[in-house]
Design an enzyme around this catalytic site. Structure first.
Site, PDB file in Angstrom:
ATOM      1  N   ASP A   1      47.829  36.550  36.675  1.00 40.27           N
ATOM      2  CA  ASP A   1      47.608  35.942  38.042  1.00 40.27           C
ATOM      3  C   ASP A   1      48.485  35.196  38.682  1.00 40.27           C
ATOM      4  O   ASP A   1      48.356  34.236  39.145  1.00 40.27           O
ATOM      5  CB  ASP A   1      46.270  35.043  38.052  1.00 40.27           C
ATOM      6  CG  ASP A   1      45.016  35.824  37.365  1.00 40.27           C
ATOM      7  OD1 ASP A   1      44.811  37.083  37.693  1.00 40.27           O
ATOM      8  OD2 ASP A   1      44.225  35.136  36.609  1.00 40.27           O
TER       9      ASP A   1
ATOM     10  N   GLY B   1      50.778  36.040  40.803  1.00 38.98           N
ATOM     11  CA  GLY B   1      51.230  36.764  42.042  1.00 38.98           C
ATOM     12  C   GLY B   1      52.323  37.606  42.047  1.00 38.98           C
ATOM     13  O   GLY B   1      52.893  37.705  42.965  1.00 38.98           O
ATOM     14  N   LYS B   2      52.131  38.241  41.152  1.00 39.34           N
ATOM     15  CA  LYS B   2      53.289  39.491  40.975  1.00 39.34           C
ATOM     16  C   LYS B   2      52.962  40.684  42.301  1.00 39.34           C
ATOM     17  O   LYS B   2      54.187  40.836  42.421  1.00 39.34           O
ATOM     18  CB  LYS B   2      52.856  40.169  39.714  1.00 39.34           C
ATOM     19  CG  LYS B   2      53.248  39.530  38.210  1.00 39.34           C
ATOM     20  CD  LYS B   2      52.791  40.089  36.975  1.00 39.34           C
ATOM     21  CE  LYS B   2      51.231  40.615  36.919  1.00 39.34           C
ATOM     22  NZ  LYS B   2      50.472  39.340  36.711  1.00 39.34           N
ATOM     23  N   GLY B   3      51.709  40.736  42.488  1.00 36.39           N
ATOM     24  CA  GLY B   3      51.428  41.876  43.398  1.00 36.39           C
ATOM     25  C   GLY B   3      52.382  41.749  44.783  1.00 36.39           C
ATOM     26  O   GLY B   3      53.287  42.505  45.248  1.00 36.39           O
TER      27      GLY B   3
ATOM     28  N   GLY C   1      44.576  42.653  38.741  1.00 38.05           N
ATOM     29  CA  GLY C   1      43.942  42.256  40.210  1.00 38.05           C
ATOM     30  C   GLY C   1      45.217  41.842  40.909  1.00 38.05           C
ATOM     31  O   GLY C   1      45.412  40.601  40.735  1.00 38.05           O
ATOM     32  N   HIS C   2      45.959  42.607  41.526  1.00 38.02           N
ATOM     33  CA  HIS C   2      47.190  42.315  42.245  1.00 38.02           C
ATOM     34  C   HIS C   2      46.744  42.356  43.700  1.00 38.02           C
ATOM     35  O   HIS C   2      46.522  43.317  44.640  1.00 38.02           O
ATOM     36  CB  HIS C   2      48.337  43.423  42.155  1.00 38.02           C
ATOM     37  CG  HIS C   2      48.615  43.424  40.527  1.00 38.02           C
ATOM     38  ND1 HIS C   2      49.411  44.346  39.879  1.00 38.02           N
ATOM     39  CD2 HIS C   2      48.442  42.579  39.611  1.00 38.02           C
ATOM     40  CE1 HIS C   2      49.540  44.297  38.763  1.00 38.02           C
ATOM     41  NE2 HIS C   2      49.177  43.165  38.623  1.00 38.02           N
ATOM     42  N   THR C   3      47.025  40.896  44.073  1.00 41.00           N
ATOM     43  CA  THR C   3      46.438  40.506  45.479  1.00 41.00           C
ATOM     44  C   THR C   3      47.670  40.916  46.478  1.00 41.00           C
ATOM     45  O   THR C   3      48.640  40.192  46.266  1.00 41.00           O
ATOM     46  CB  THR C   3      45.750  39.534  45.766  1.00 41.00           C
ATOM     47  OG1 THR C   3      45.021  39.260  44.634  1.00 41.00           O
ATOM     48  CG2 THR C   3      45.403  39.053  47.018  1.00 41.00           C
TER      49      THR C   3
ATOM     50  N   GLN D   1      48.980  41.588  33.980  1.00 38.87           N
ATOM     51  CA  GLN D   1      48.646  40.282  33.161  1.00 38.87           C
ATOM     52  C   GLN D   1      49.799  39.523  32.883  1.00 38.87           C
ATOM     53  O   GLN D   1      50.666  39.446  34.029  1.00 38.87           O
ATOM     54  CB  GLN D   1      48.205  40.848  31.826  1.00 38.87           C
ATOM     55  CG  GLN D   1      46.807  41.557  31.751  1.00 38.87           C
ATOM     56  CD  GLN D   1      46.822  42.859  31.991  1.00 38.87           C
ATOM     57  OE1 GLN D   1      47.440  43.698  31.700  1.00 38.87           O
ATOM     58  NE2 GLN D   1      45.880  43.230  33.237  1.00 38.87           N
TER      59      GLN D   1
ATOM     60  N   ARG E   1      35.734  34.930  38.430  1.00 36.41           N
ATOM     61  CA  ARG E   1      35.405  33.798  37.619  1.00 36.41           C
ATOM     62  C   ARG E   1      36.409  32.546  38.022  1.00 36.41           C
ATOM     63  O   ARG E   1      37.591  32.914  38.525  1.00 36.41           O
ATOM     64  CB  ARG E   1      35.722  34.207  36.254  1.00 36.41           C
ATOM     65  CG  ARG E   1      34.594  35.343  35.620  1.00 36.41           C
ATOM     66  CD  ARG E   1      35.175  35.486  34.010  1.00 36.41           C
ATOM     67  NE  ARG E   1      36.446  36.234  34.120  1.00 36.41           N
ATOM     68  CZ  ARG E   1      37.077  36.609  32.687  1.00 36.41           C
ATOM     69  NH1 ARG E   1      36.295  36.347  31.706  1.00 36.41           N
ATOM     70  NH2 ARG E   1      38.079  37.494  32.886  1.00 36.41           N
TER      71      ARG E   1
ATOM     72  N   ASP F   1      53.563  25.628  47.398  1.00 33.13           N
ATOM     73  CA  ASP F   1      52.751  24.843  48.493  1.00 33.13           C
ATOM     74  C   ASP F   1      51.416  24.320  47.830  1.00 33.13           C
ATOM     75  O   ASP F   1      51.041  23.106  48.444  1.00 33.13           O
ATOM     76  CB  ASP F   1      52.406  25.907  49.711  1.00 33.13           C
ATOM     77  CG  ASP F   1      51.543  26.876  49.244  1.00 33.13           C
ATOM     78  OD1 ASP F   1      52.310  27.777  48.335  1.00 33.13           O
ATOM     79  OD2 ASP F   1      50.666  27.017  49.865  1.00 33.13           O
TER      80      ASP F   1
ATOM     81  N   SER G   1      57.475  31.171  46.231  1.00 33.35           N
ATOM     82  CA  SER G   1      56.582  31.365  47.478  1.00 33.35           C
ATOM     83  C   SER G   1      55.807  30.060  48.066  1.00 33.35           C
ATOM     84  O   SER G   1      55.536  29.363  47.097  1.00 33.35           O
ATOM     85  CB  SER G   1      55.782  32.556  46.971  1.00 33.35           C
ATOM     86  OG  SER G   1      54.247  32.115  46.365  1.00 33.35           O
TER      87      SER G   1
HETATM   88  P1  IMP Z   1      41.058  42.318  28.738  1.00 35.02           P
HETATM   89  O1  IMP Z   1      42.388  42.744  29.212  1.00 35.02           O
HETATM   90  O2  IMP Z   1      40.014  42.868  29.850  1.00 35.02           O
HETATM   91  O3  IMP Z   1      40.556  42.984  27.394  1.00 35.02           O
HETATM   92  O4  IMP Z   1      40.786  40.781  28.470  1.00 35.02           O
HETATM   93  C1  IMP Z   1      41.378  40.095  27.626  1.00 35.02           C
HETATM   94  C2  IMP Z   1      41.882  38.663  28.042  1.00 35.02           C
HETATM   95  O5  IMP Z   1      43.054  38.923  29.016  1.00 35.02           O
HETATM   96  C3  IMP Z   1      40.781  37.834  28.815  1.00 35.02           C
HETATM   97  O6  IMP Z   1      41.199  36.577  28.527  1.00 35.02           O
HETATM   98  C4  IMP Z   1      40.969  38.267  30.326  1.00 35.02           C
HETATM   99  O7  IMP Z   1      40.663  37.167  31.382  1.00 35.02           O
HETATM  100  C5  IMP Z   1      42.465  38.299  30.360  1.00 35.02           C
HETATM  101  N1  IMP Z   1      43.178  39.218  31.420  1.00 35.02           N
HETATM  102  C6  IMP Z   1      43.205  40.401  31.249  1.00 35.02           C
HETATM  103  N2  IMP Z   1      43.721  40.918  32.676  1.00 35.02           N
HETATM  104  C7  IMP Z   1      43.945  39.892  33.231  1.00 35.02           C
HETATM  105  C8  IMP Z   1      44.726  39.734  34.466  1.00 35.02           C
HETATM  106  O8  IMP Z   1      45.138  40.605  35.292  1.00 35.02           O
HETATM  107  N3  IMP Z   1      44.821  38.533  34.877  1.00 35.02           N
HETATM  108  C9  IMP Z   1      44.405  37.220  34.157  1.00 35.02           C
HETATM  109  N4  IMP Z   1      44.046  37.719  32.925  1.00 35.02           N
HETATM  110  C10 IMP Z   1      43.709  38.843  32.566  1.00 35.02           C
END
Ligand code: IMP
Length: 420
Positions: free
Chosen positions: A15, A17-19, A42-44, A222, A299, A329, A410
């Site tokens: 998270d 902000g790679k996207g 989740g790349h926004t 990740q 979450r 910012d 950014s």
């Molecule tokens: P999983 O990758 O869904 O198995 O989750 C394992 C851990 O990595 C958990 O703590 C997730 O919240 C975290 N996680 C997986 N993908 C992301 C991501 O893209 N951003 C932030 N945390 C992630």
């Protein structure tokens, strides 16, 4: 700077902000390659008023004419693929997905969810089936996207050595009711026509493109602190989030540039150690100011001060050669600011090269350096000279501590809100 082979990865717990950084770099790139992870990402990307969250396909699919590859190490949920292929078609981008990429099946998501729901041991995964699918890859029986070409092939894979039955038995152990083999095959075949035309040998494509001098950008998902090996087990993901993950997948061992993306503060979703976590009103204020809610799961993200010990470790393990700091910012009005510059572990200062195991992170007592904040709106700044002194000092402090140049910052969610 334009580089032939470059890579962008997350240098925290995801998270970062790679996207948007990939999207920014894509202007000077011919191909964007996703090399690990799956629908957990989740790349926004925000373009004008439209915000798009991509989970599986590379962030280059938002650009007309851009080639996007999904490598054999990416675990692919066909439902997500089909939705995102539609975005790519609309924006006029090209996509190829590797025939060998493992398929995330409904049973994988069922197992992931069931384990999370079990009385003990919740990791706080995204419940996207990531862990169980990588288990099947490691145990050499996962279904591959190429198996979607025919029901017969899909069935052969699922029935080899009682694979599907074994997974069903495990699901029943968790008191779940898995799909039957036939239902799973029906489910798979629903996506066949949509997916099969996009399948290719992406390793060969990368080699050919590299040979031809194309500019290739590898997109990490990740973050290094969630890496299966270097992250805090079991509170990590199941894939290699480092530059090495791309090397091992594509045989590309020398990158001209590996950019680590780090937020100006820390966030984490899911369980696991977080030495600089703020459990008070400042944490809440950071969450509100930074709109820190998961783009995949919604979450609330845990928030804390920037941890330079963790960042330095992530940069070392990740192979980072330059840094981009995002969301500077958001820190406006936080005064003073605290940056973690050391840990006390087992009554002594932790050495600069020690591995940040789960135990270290759990027990570390952070040592903070206090820095003055700023109250100016920095969202219109476009060069480092435009930044208030304390914002500039904050960035320079990071750079000096980690020993890696910060080449961009950014200062807002829009494409152009970027300081270089
Ligand atoms: P999983 O990758 O869904 O198995 O989750 C394992 C851990 O990595 C958990 O703590 C997730 O919240 C975290 N996680 C997986 N993908 C992301 C991501 O893209 N951003 C932030 N945390 C992630």
């Amino acid at each position: 700077m334009s580089s032939r082979t470059s890579l962008v990865l997350g240098a925290q717990w995801g998270d970062e902000g790679k996207g948007r950084i990939v999207d920014h770099r894509a202007k000077n790139t011919d191909v964007v390659v996703r090399y690990h992870g799956g629908g957990n990402a989740g790349h926004t990307i925000k373009i004008g008023e439209t915000e798009t969250v991509l989970h599986l396909l590379p962030s280059g699919i938002m650009r007309r004419g851009m080639m996007n590859l999904v490598g054999p190490g990416v675990v692919c949920d066909p439902e997500v693929l089909v939705a995102e292929l539609d975005i790519a078609r609309r924006s006029g981008a090209t996509v190829y997905m590797d025939r060998s990429a493992p398929v995330v099946l409904p049973i994988h998501k069922l197992l992931d969810g069931a384990r999370e729901g079990a009385k003990s041991g919740a990791i706080g995964t995204t419940k996207r089936g990531i862990g169980p699918t990588y288990e099947d890859l490691a145990s050499r029986r996962a279904m591959k996207l190429g198996d979607l070409t025919s029901r017969r092939r899909a069935k052969e894979t699922l029935t080899a050595q009682g694979y599907y039955e074994e997974r069903c038995a495990l699901a029943r152990h968790y008191e779940c009711d898995p799909m039957t083999l036939d239902q799973t095959l029906d489910w798979c075949m629903r996506f066949s026509d949509e997916i099969v035309p996009y399948l290719a040998d992406t390793r060969a494509l990368v080699a050919e493109l590299e040979h031809g001098g194309a500019r290739i950008l590898f997109e990490g998902a990740q973050g290094v602190l969630l890496d299966v090996l270097h992250g805090s087990q079991p509170f990590c993901t199941s894939s290699s989030c480092t530059a090495g993950g791309a090397s091992a997948t594509f045989g590309v061992y020398a990158f001209d540039r590996v950019t680590g993306v780090a937020k100006a503060y820390m966030t984490r979703v899911g369980a696991g150690p977080f030495p600089t976590e703020l459990l008070d009103a400042s944490g809440e204020a950071l969450r509100e100011a930074g709109r820190e809610f998961g783009s995949t799961t919604g979450r609330p993200r845990r928030c804390g001060w920037l941890d330079l010990v963790a960042l330095r470790y992530a940069c070392r393990m990740g192979g980072v050669t330059d840094l981009v700091i995002t969301k500077l910012d958001v820190l406006r009005g936080f005064d003073p600011l605290f940056i973690c510059t050391g840990y006390i572990f087992e009554g002594r200062p932790l050495g600069p090269f020690e591995t940040l195991t789960s135990r270290v992170l759990h027990e570390a007592v952070p040592i903070y350096t206090r820095m003055p904040g700023w109250f100016e709106d920095i969202t219109a700044c476009r060069s480092f000279h435009d930044l208030p002194t304390s914002a500039n000092d904050y960035v320079r402090y990071v750079e000096k501590f980690v020993g890696i140049k910060v080449l961009g910052v950014s200062v807002g969610p829009e494409r152009e809100q970027f300081v270089t």
